[in-house]
Structures are given as structure tokens and as C-alpha cells.
Design a protein around this motif. Sequence first.
Motif, PDB file in Angstrom:
ATOM      1  N   TRP A  60       0.847  -1.182   0.000  1.00 51.05           N
ATOM      2  CA  TRP A  60       0.000   0.000   0.000  1.00 51.05           C
ATOM      3  C   TRP A  60       0.883   1.232   0.000  1.00 51.05           C
ATOM      4  O   TRP A  60       2.081   1.139   0.232  1.00 51.05           O
ATOM      5  CB  TRP A  60      -0.899   0.012   1.239  1.00 51.05           C
ATOM      6  N   THR A  69      -9.062   3.022  -1.859  1.00 49.83           N
ATOM      7  CA  THR A  69      -9.365   2.858  -0.442  1.00 49.83           C
ATOM      8  C   THR A  69      -8.322   3.573   0.403  1.00 49.83           C
ATOM      9  O   THR A  69      -7.128   3.532   0.081  1.00 49.83           O
ATOM     10  CB  THR A  69      -9.372   1.366  -0.044  1.00 49.83           C
ATOM     11  N   ALA A  94      -7.192   3.556   4.453  1.00 48.17           N
ATOM     12  CA  ALA A  94      -7.364   2.858   5.733  1.00 48.17           C
ATOM     13  C   ALA A  94      -6.527   3.558   6.804  1.00 48.17           C
ATOM     14  O   ALA A  94      -5.484   4.133   6.503  1.00 48.17           O
ATOM     15  CB  ALA A  94      -6.942   1.400   5.608  1.00 48.17           C
ATOM     16  N   LEU A 127     -12.698  -4.953   1.551  1.00 46.66           N
ATOM     17  CA  LEU A 127     -11.745  -3.853   1.720  1.00 46.66           C
ATOM     18  C   LEU A 127     -10.519  -4.377   2.453  1.00 46.66           C
ATOM     19  O   LEU A 127     -10.466  -4.418   3.672  1.00 46.66           O
ATOM     20  CB  LEU A 127     -12.385  -2.702   2.508  1.00 46.66           C
ATOM     21  N   CYS A 160      -7.339  -3.199   2.186  1.00 46.92           N
ATOM     22  CA  CYS A 160      -6.277  -2.219   2.395  1.00 46.92           C
ATOM     23  C   CYS A 160      -5.945  -2.103   3.892  1.00 46.92           C
ATOM     24  O   CYS A 160      -6.812  -1.848   4.708  1.00 46.92           O
ATOM     25  CB  CYS A 160      -6.711  -0.863   1.847  1.00 46.92           C
ATOM     26  N   ARG A 178      -9.420  -1.068  12.645  1.00 50.58           N
ATOM     27  CA  ARG A 178      -9.111  -0.602  11.287  1.00 50.58           C
ATOM     28  C   ARG A 178     -10.325   0.110  10.725  1.00 50.58           C
ATOM     29  O   ARG A 178     -11.442  -0.392  10.757  1.00 50.58           O
ATOM     30  CB  ARG A 178      -8.743  -1.796  10.388  1.00 50.58           C
ATOM     31  N   ALA A 199     -11.798   2.198   7.217  1.00 50.62           N
ATOM     32  CA  ALA A 199     -11.548   2.289   5.779  1.00 50.62           C
ATOM     33  C   ALA A 199     -12.702   2.994   5.085  1.00 50.62           C
ATOM     34  O   ALA A 199     -13.864   2.792   5.438  1.00 50.62           O
ATOM     35  CB  ALA A 199     -11.358   0.892   5.184  1.00 50.62           C
ATOM     36  N   SER A 231     -13.808   3.925   0.941  1.00 50.04           N
ATOM     37  CA  SER A 231     -13.413   3.582  -0.423  1.00 50.04           C
ATOM     38  C   SER A 231     -14.379   4.196  -1.427  1.00 50.04           C
ATOM     39  O   SER A 231     -15.497   4.578  -1.083  1.00 50.04           O
ATOM     40  CB  SER A 231     -13.366   2.065  -0.605  1.00 50.04           C
TER      41      SER A 231
END
Length: 194
Positions: free
Chosen positions: A85, A152, A154, A168, A170, A181, A183, A185
Motif C-alpha cells: 500500500w 481505499t 485505511a 476492503l 487495504c 481498522r 476504511a 473507499s
Amino acid sequence: MLMPSANFSHRGFALLEALIAIVVLAVGLLGMAKLQVSSRQYEMESYQRAQAVILLQDMVSRLTANRYAAACYAVTTSAVDGTPWLGVGYSSTPACSTGTTTQQTAADTDVIAWDQLLKGASETNAGTNVGAMIGARGCVQYDAVTDQYVVTVAWQGLMQTAAPASGLTCGKDQYGNETQRRAVSAVVKLATLT
């Protein structure tokens, strides 16, 4: 024989009432302190989400502006585990090979700029980047079946909530607990211009 007066038998109650009042006041103040801490956490969560949406829109704009080299943006992320990423932990150098030399250079410059924004370079404090979310990571995935890109962003939240949707990936497993986490998108479908 002396009879106890009414005041003599109630002397201890005033002290007891004062102690009860202090305990009630202390419990109330502790409740207010907890409310203040929770309020700060929700405020920070909201701020991070707003920053993530800004960074998400930034990459969507860059991707759509350079549509002929769009494939260069998607080489950064695997749909299986979300790696690699951009942002925290990214140290590679992009090498675009799609489109004209100008489009390739623009794509490489966009990827580097977005990486720096995810790392918080837009705002510094005493030489430290502080302009992004905690542990910000960005991913661009291309889905050949639907011919669309998924962008995305995150980051790590301050408290546990529900984990992002399974699609998702990422930043997956990078924040200690998936329920921390966060996220956001966006799906980008590029029109075929003739």
C-alpha cells in the motif's frame, strides 16, 4: 435528670449528609470526566474520517484526470491481502509504463504525492509529519471483471467498532485488531472516450 435536646440527637446527621453530598458530587464529576474523554475520542474519529475522505477524493481526482495511465495507479495493491500500500510503511518508487511519457511521469508524480499526503507531509510540527490519520495507508485496486478501480484509504481508529467489509483489504491486519481498522473507499469507472 437531663433530657437530651433535639439538637443533640441530630448532630451526627449534618456530617453524614455532607459526606453523602461529597460522594454524589465526586461520582458526578467522574461521569463528566468520562464524558469529556469520550467526546474527545469521537471528535478525533470524526476528524480522521474527514481527512480520509479528502485523501480518497484526491486520488480519485488524480486517477480520473490521467485516465490513459490509470493502470499505473493500480499496481500498488493486491486484492488478496491489500499489500503493498501507499502511506505508512511504503518505501518503493513507482515505475509507470502505460501511456505517453508525460502521462507516465504524471502518474508517478501522483503516486509519490499521495504517498506523502498519507504519511502526513501536508502539515508538520517540529519536523514531524502530523497532517494525516493514525497509520494512514492508501490502496488502488483494479478489478478486470468489472473494469473498475477501487480506491481505499485505511487508518487506525481510537476505539473498537465493527471491522470494515471483507472486500476492503487495504491495511488488513496492520492495526492490531481488525475492529480498530477504519476504511473508506470509492469505486471509479472510467468512461471509454472515442
